[in-house]
Every structure is written in C-alpha cells, then in structure tokens.
Motif scaffolding. Structure first.
Motif, PDB file in Angstrom:
ATOM      1  N   GLU A 283      -8.987  11.015  -3.903  1.00 10.05           N
ATOM      2  CA  GLU A 283      -9.476   9.911  -4.747  1.00 10.05           C
ATOM      3  C   GLU A 283      -8.350   8.958  -5.151  1.00 10.05           C
ATOM      4  OE1 GLU A 283     -11.811   9.350  -8.973  1.00 10.05           O
ATOM      5  OE2 GLU A 283     -12.145  11.173  -7.817  1.00 10.05           O
ATOM      6  N   ALA A 284      -7.234   9.520  -5.591  1.00 10.45           N
ATOM      7  CA  ALA A 284      -6.113   8.675  -6.029  1.00 10.45           C
ATOM      8  C   ALA A 284      -5.518   7.887  -4.861  1.00 10.45           C
ATOM      9  CB  ALA A 284      -5.039   9.523  -6.701  1.00 10.45           C
ATOM     10  N   LEU A 285      -5.442   8.513  -3.691  1.00  8.09           N
ATOM     11  CA  LEU A 285      -4.916   7.826  -2.522  1.00  8.09           C
ATOM     12  C   LEU A 285      -5.869   6.711  -2.085  1.00  8.09           C
ATOM     13  CD1 LEU A 285      -2.509   7.752  -0.630  1.00  8.09           C
ATOM     14  CD2 LEU A 285      -3.663   9.438   0.802  1.00  8.09           C
ATOM     15  N   THR A 286      -7.152   6.952  -2.194  1.00  5.98           N
ATOM     16  CA  THR A 286      -8.145   5.924  -1.880  1.00  5.98           C
ATOM     17  C   THR A 286      -7.930   4.704  -2.778  1.00  5.98           C
ATOM     18  OG1 THR A 286      -9.740   7.553  -1.114  1.00  5.98           O
ATOM     19  CG2 THR A 286     -10.611   5.389  -1.741  1.00  5.98           C
ATOM     20  N   ASP A 287      -7.740   4.943  -4.066  1.00  7.72           N
ATOM     21  CA  ASP A 287      -7.496   3.836  -4.998  1.00  7.72           C
ATOM     22  C   ASP A 287      -6.218   3.074  -4.626  1.00  7.72           C
ATOM     23  OD1 ASP A 287      -9.766   4.475  -6.435  1.00  7.72           O
ATOM     24  OD2 ASP A 287      -8.673   5.580  -7.988  1.00  7.72           O
ATOM     25  N   ALA A 288      -5.166   3.810  -4.247  1.00  6.07           N
ATOM     26  CA  ALA A 288      -3.892   3.177  -3.897  1.00  6.07           C
ATOM     27  C   ALA A 288      -4.002   2.348  -2.624  1.00  6.07           C
ATOM     28  CB  ALA A 288      -2.806   4.247  -3.718  1.00  6.07           C
ATOM     29  N   LEU A 289      -4.876   2.743  -1.721  1.00 10.38           N
ATOM     30  CA  LEU A 289      -5.021   2.045  -0.445  1.00 10.38           C
ATOM     31  C   LEU A 289      -5.993   0.860  -0.530  1.00 10.38           C
ATOM     32  CD1 LEU A 289      -5.252   5.162   1.875  1.00 10.38           C
ATOM     33  CD2 LEU A 289      -3.341   3.537   1.764  1.00 10.38           C
ATOM     34  N   SER A 290      -6.785   0.833  -1.581  1.00  8.34           N
ATOM     35  CA  SER A 290      -7.781  -0.238  -1.724  1.00  8.34           C
ATOM     36  C   SER A 290      -7.112  -1.590  -1.917  1.00  8.34           C
ATOM     37  CB  SER A 290      -8.700   0.059  -2.902  1.00  8.34           C
ATOM     38  OG  SER A 290      -9.437   1.219  -2.651  1.00  8.34           O
ATOM     39  N   PRO A 291      -7.703  -2.642  -1.355  1.00 11.50           N
ATOM     40  CA  PRO A 291      -7.110  -3.983  -1.514  1.00 11.50           C
ATOM     41  C   PRO A 291      -6.957  -4.347  -2.992  1.00 11.50           C
ATOM     42  CG  PRO A 291      -8.912  -4.022   0.067  1.00 11.50           C
ATOM     43  CD  PRO A 291      -8.923  -2.671  -0.579  1.00 11.50           C
ATOM     44  N   LYS A 292      -5.851  -4.953  -3.305  1.00 11.02           N
ATOM     45  CA  LYS A 292      -5.579  -5.361  -4.704  1.00 11.02           C
ATOM     46  C   LYS A 292      -5.605  -6.860  -4.814  1.00 11.02           C
ATOM     47  CE  LYS A 292      -4.928  -1.145  -5.915  1.00 11.02           C
ATOM     48  NZ  LYS A 292      -6.059  -0.406  -6.213  1.00 11.02           N
TER      49      LYS A 292
ATOM     50  N   ARG B 235       0.836  -1.211   0.000  1.00  9.07           N
ATOM     51  CA  ARG B 235       0.000   0.000   0.000  1.00  9.07           C
ATOM     52  C   ARG B 235       0.865   1.253   0.000  1.00  9.07           C
ATOM     53  NH1 ARG B 235      -3.309  -3.077   3.685  1.00  9.07           N
ATOM     54  NH2 ARG B 235      -2.154  -2.193   5.441  1.00  9.07           N
ATOM     55  N   LEU B 236       1.946   1.222   0.788  1.00  8.73           N
ATOM     56  CA  LEU B 236       2.831   2.385   0.843  1.00  8.73           C
ATOM     57  C   LEU B 236       3.487   2.620  -0.508  1.00  8.73           C
ATOM     58  CD1 LEU B 236       4.075   4.646   2.519  1.00  8.73           C
ATOM     59  CD2 LEU B 236       5.897   3.055   3.175  1.00  8.73           C
ATOM     60  N   GLY B 237       3.931   1.572  -1.154  1.00 12.13           N
ATOM     61  CA  GLY B 237       4.536   1.727  -2.479  1.00 12.13           C
ATOM     62  C   GLY B 237       3.574   2.339  -3.481  1.00 12.13           C
ATOM     63  N   ARG B 238       2.337   1.830  -3.504  1.00 12.46           N
ATOM     64  CA  ARG B 238       1.328   2.382  -4.423  1.00 12.46           C
ATOM     65  C   ARG B 238       0.993   3.830  -4.063  1.00 12.46           C
ATOM     66  NH1 ARG B 238      -1.102  -2.694  -3.272  1.00 12.46           N
ATOM     67  NH2 ARG B 238      -2.733  -1.662  -2.041  1.00 12.46           N
ATOM     68  N   SER B 239       0.909   4.105  -2.772  1.00  9.10           N
ATOM     69  CA  SER B 239       0.580   5.457  -2.315  1.00  9.10           C
ATOM     70  C   SER B 239       1.678   6.448  -2.671  1.00  9.10           C
ATOM     71  CB  SER B 239       0.350   5.467  -0.803  1.00  9.10           C
ATOM     72  OG  SER B 239      -0.758   4.664  -0.469  1.00  9.10           O
ATOM     73  N   ARG B 240       2.926   6.047  -2.496  1.00 12.30           N
ATOM     74  CA  ARG B 240       4.046   6.929  -2.849  1.00 12.30           C
ATOM     75  C   ARG B 240       4.069   7.227  -4.344  1.00 12.30           C
ATOM     76  NH1 ARG B 240       8.963   4.548   0.950  1.00 12.30           N
ATOM     77  NH2 ARG B 240       8.490   5.833   2.782  1.00 12.30           N
ATOM     78  N   GLU B 241       3.741   6.228  -5.161  1.00 17.45           N
ATOM     79  CA  GLU B 241       3.673   6.460  -6.613  1.00 17.45           C
ATOM     80  C   GLU B 241       2.619   7.505  -6.944  1.00 17.45           C
ATOM     81  OE1 GLU B 241       3.200   2.875  -8.897  1.00 17.45           O
ATOM     82  OE2 GLU B 241       4.809   1.864  -7.810  1.00 17.45           O
TER      83      GLU B 241
END
Length: 114
Positions: free
Chosen positions: A105-114, A42-48
């Motif tokens: 919105e973008a952070l919400t998407d990054a934090l959502s389960p993948k 999640r942190l990796g996706r959020s940082r991106e």
C-alpha cells in the motif's frame, strides 16, 4: 560441462545470470534525474517509504524489499498504479507475500503520480 554433461552448479549459475538480466530494466539511478526525472522522483519517494517501514518493523531495508524491485517499479510503474497492479508486479518479480503485505500500500502511494 563435465564429460559432455552440464553440471548442476553451472546450470544454476547460468540461470541466475539470466534471471538477473531479465529483472534489470533500469539504468543506474544516478542517471535518472537527467534521463527520466519523474522516475527519479518516484524512486526518492519509494526509498523514503522503504526506509520508514523497515525502521518500524526493525528490518534491514533489503530484507523488507529488494532494492532492484523498487528501482524497477520506480523506473517503469504499471500503466494504472493501483494496489492490485503494484502487488502483482512485486509478486511476479519474486517478492514474498509477507513483504507485499507490509509494503504494498505504501509503495503504491509513493509510485502514484504527484
């Protein structure tokens, strides 16, 4: 204290230390992969997301959103990751409305389960 009275600068310094400690909920990110790999993802996706949006808006990443807020959300996201829950956490932890508007919105998407 000066003459039995607390000084203004001492009180502010004490409050800042208390506030910082209250917001520091996660261990150092270097330990995340071993302790909580899903949080590291999640942190990796959020940082991106933060980096991309900061570049698009010609802002330093730390001005777009506090790195500590991103780490806190990545380590312990809301039970239900929705735009409402993420923006509520950001607001509670001191993000400004313009920051939330740009990144929510973008952070919400990054934090959502993948």
């Amino acid at each position: 204290m000066v003459g039995g009275r607390a000084t203004w600068s001492g009180s502010c310094r004490d409050q800042a230390a208390t506030d910082h400690a209250a917001h520091r909920r996660s261990p150092p990110p270097r330990a995340w992969a071993d302790k909580k790999p899903e949080a590291a993802d999640r942190l990796g996706r959020s940082r991106e997301v933060v980096t991309t949006l900061a570049e698009q808006h010609d802002l330093p990443t730390e001005n777009l959103i506090s790195p500590a807020l991103v780490r806190n959300l990545a380590w312990e996201p809301p039970q239900d990751v929705t735009i409402e829950s993420v923006t509520a956490v950001l607001s509670e932890q001191g993000a400004r409305s313009w920051q939330i508007g740009l990144i929510g919105e973008a952070l919400t998407d990054a934090l959502s389960p993948k």
